[in-house]
Design a protein around this motif. Structure first.
Motif, PDB file in Angstrom:
ATOM      1  N   UNK A  35       0.811  -1.222   0.000  1.00  0.00           N
ATOM      2  CA  UNK A  35       0.000   0.000   0.000  1.00  0.00           C
ATOM      3  C   UNK A  35       0.843   1.270   0.000  1.00  0.00           C
ATOM      4  N   UNK A  36       2.168   1.148   0.073  1.00  0.00           N
ATOM      5  CA  UNK A  36       3.065   2.295   0.173  1.00  0.00           C
ATOM      6  C   UNK A  36       4.190   2.155  -0.838  1.00  0.00           C
ATOM      7  N   UNK A 110       3.472   6.740   9.825  1.00  0.00           N
ATOM      8  CA  UNK A 110       2.334   7.196  10.621  1.00  0.00           C
ATOM      9  C   UNK A 110       1.909   6.150  11.649  1.00  0.00           C
ATOM     10  N   UNK A 111       2.896   5.633  12.383  1.00  0.00           N
ATOM     11  CA  UNK A 111       2.625   4.682  13.450  1.00  0.00           C
ATOM     12  C   UNK A 111       2.679   3.228  13.040  1.00  0.00           C
ATOM     13  N   UNK A 112       2.755   2.953  11.764  1.00  0.00           N
ATOM     14  CA  UNK A 112       2.864   1.573  11.290  1.00  0.00           C
ATOM     15  C   UNK A 112       4.328   1.271  11.034  1.00  0.00           C
ATOM     16  N   UNK A 113       4.899   0.364  11.794  1.00  0.00           N
ATOM     17  CA  UNK A 113       6.324   0.066  11.707  1.00  0.00           C
ATOM     18  C   UNK A 113       6.611  -1.012  10.659  1.00  0.00           C
ATOM     19  N   UNK A 114       7.912  -1.221  10.407  1.00  0.00           N
ATOM     20  CA  UNK A 114       8.368  -2.259   9.473  1.00  0.00           C
ATOM     21  C   UNK A 114       7.792  -2.042   8.070  1.00  0.00           C
ATOM     22  N   UNK A 115       8.186  -0.919   7.483  1.00  0.00           N
ATOM     23  CA  UNK A 115       7.617  -0.548   6.190  1.00  0.00           C
ATOM     24  C   UNK A 115       7.929  -1.536   5.073  1.00  0.00           C
ATOM     25  N   UNK A 163      12.126   7.077   8.000  1.00  0.00           N
ATOM     26  CA  UNK A 163      13.280   6.792   8.873  1.00  0.00           C
ATOM     27  C   UNK A 163      14.079   8.074   9.071  1.00  0.00           C
ATOM     28  N   UNK A 164      13.451   9.111   9.634  1.00  0.00           N
ATOM     29  CA  UNK A 164      14.089  10.442   9.674  1.00  0.00           C
ATOM     30  C   UNK A 164      15.342  10.521  10.531  1.00  0.00           C
ATOM     31  N   UNK A 165      15.502   9.616  11.472  1.00  0.00           N
ATOM     32  CA  UNK A 165      16.699   9.646  12.308  1.00  0.00           C
ATOM     33  C   UNK A 165      17.903   8.991  11.638  1.00  0.00           C
ATOM     34  N   UNK A 166      17.645   8.266  10.553  1.00  0.00           N
ATOM     35  CA  UNK A 166      18.724   7.511   9.916  1.00  0.00           C
ATOM     36  C   UNK A 166      19.007   7.937   8.478  1.00  0.00           C
ATOM     37  N   UNK A 167      17.980   8.404   7.771  1.00  0.00           N
ATOM     38  CA  UNK A 167      18.098   8.571   6.328  1.00  0.00           C
ATOM     39  C   UNK A 167      17.732   9.983   5.883  1.00  0.00           C
TER      40      UNK A 167
END
Length: 199
Positions: A35-36, A110-115, A163-167
């Motif tokens: 979905x993404x 938006x709160x859903x992990x493991x993209x 992943x704003x803290x990493x990428x």
């Protein structure tokens, strides 16, 4: 003329060069569709374009003695993306869209992990310091259009968004508003971008 692509029933795209990577797994919900769409950039060595290093990385055949960056950052790493779009617009596919490629890592949409579980990863050959080519935008727009037609895609995001803290990719030179115009997708598909404020 803009390329046209079609997604086959097995998740492979007609018109893309098929290079099956061993670095994938089944999606955790069986046949649950993605979905993404996540947009990345990649260059190997960093900042250099051309050559076979990206393919070699995704196919687990990269010679990590060939460059210091490979030795310190990529030795033993197993990664992949579904697609790579090269500077000339050429499209390669490494993993079926029905399977989980290893492109996003630790991530949260938006709160859903493991993209990785519910996304399709598209790598643009490029860097944060370099503008992308018109041919890449044409291929990307055609590919996104095909994916949206085939899967229940709800949103597009950059790797930095999830992943704003990493990428940081696809970086400041990526033109999200251009992609929106080229695909004619509604603004709701771009939840991280204020398209009304984009130039």
């Amino acid at each position: 003329m803009t390329a046209r692509f079609a997604v086959a029933a097995d998740g492979w795209v007609a018109g893309a060069t098929r290079l099956p990577s061993p670095n994938f797994a089944a999606r955790p919900d069986g046949s649950a569709p993605p979905t993404l769409i996540v947009v990345h950039n990649i260059s190997l060595p960093p900042g250099e374009f051309g050559g076979s290093a990206i393919a070699d990385l995704f196919l687990n055949r990269l010679d990590c003695d060939a460059h210091p960056y490979y030795d310190t950052h990529l030795r033993g790493v197993q990664v992949s993306a579904h697609f790579v779009i090269h500077r000339d617009g050429a499209l390669e596919q490494y993993v079926s869209c029905d399977e989980r490629a290893w492109h996003a890592g630790a991530s949260n949409f938006f709160g859903r992990e493991r993209c990785n579980d519910f996304s399709i990863g598209i790598e643009l050959e490029g860097s944060d310091a370099t503008a992308f080519e018109a041919a890449q935008y044409r291929t990307l727009a055609a590919l996104v259009t095909a994916l949206v037609a085939h899967y229940p895609i709800e949103a597009l995001a950059g790797h930095a968004d999830i992943a704003p803290d990493r990428k940081t990719d696809p970086g400041p030179h990526f033109e999200w508003a251009r992609l929106q115009r080229d695909t004619s997708l509604a603004a709701r598909y771009f939840p991280y971008l204020n398209l009304s404020a984009a130039s």
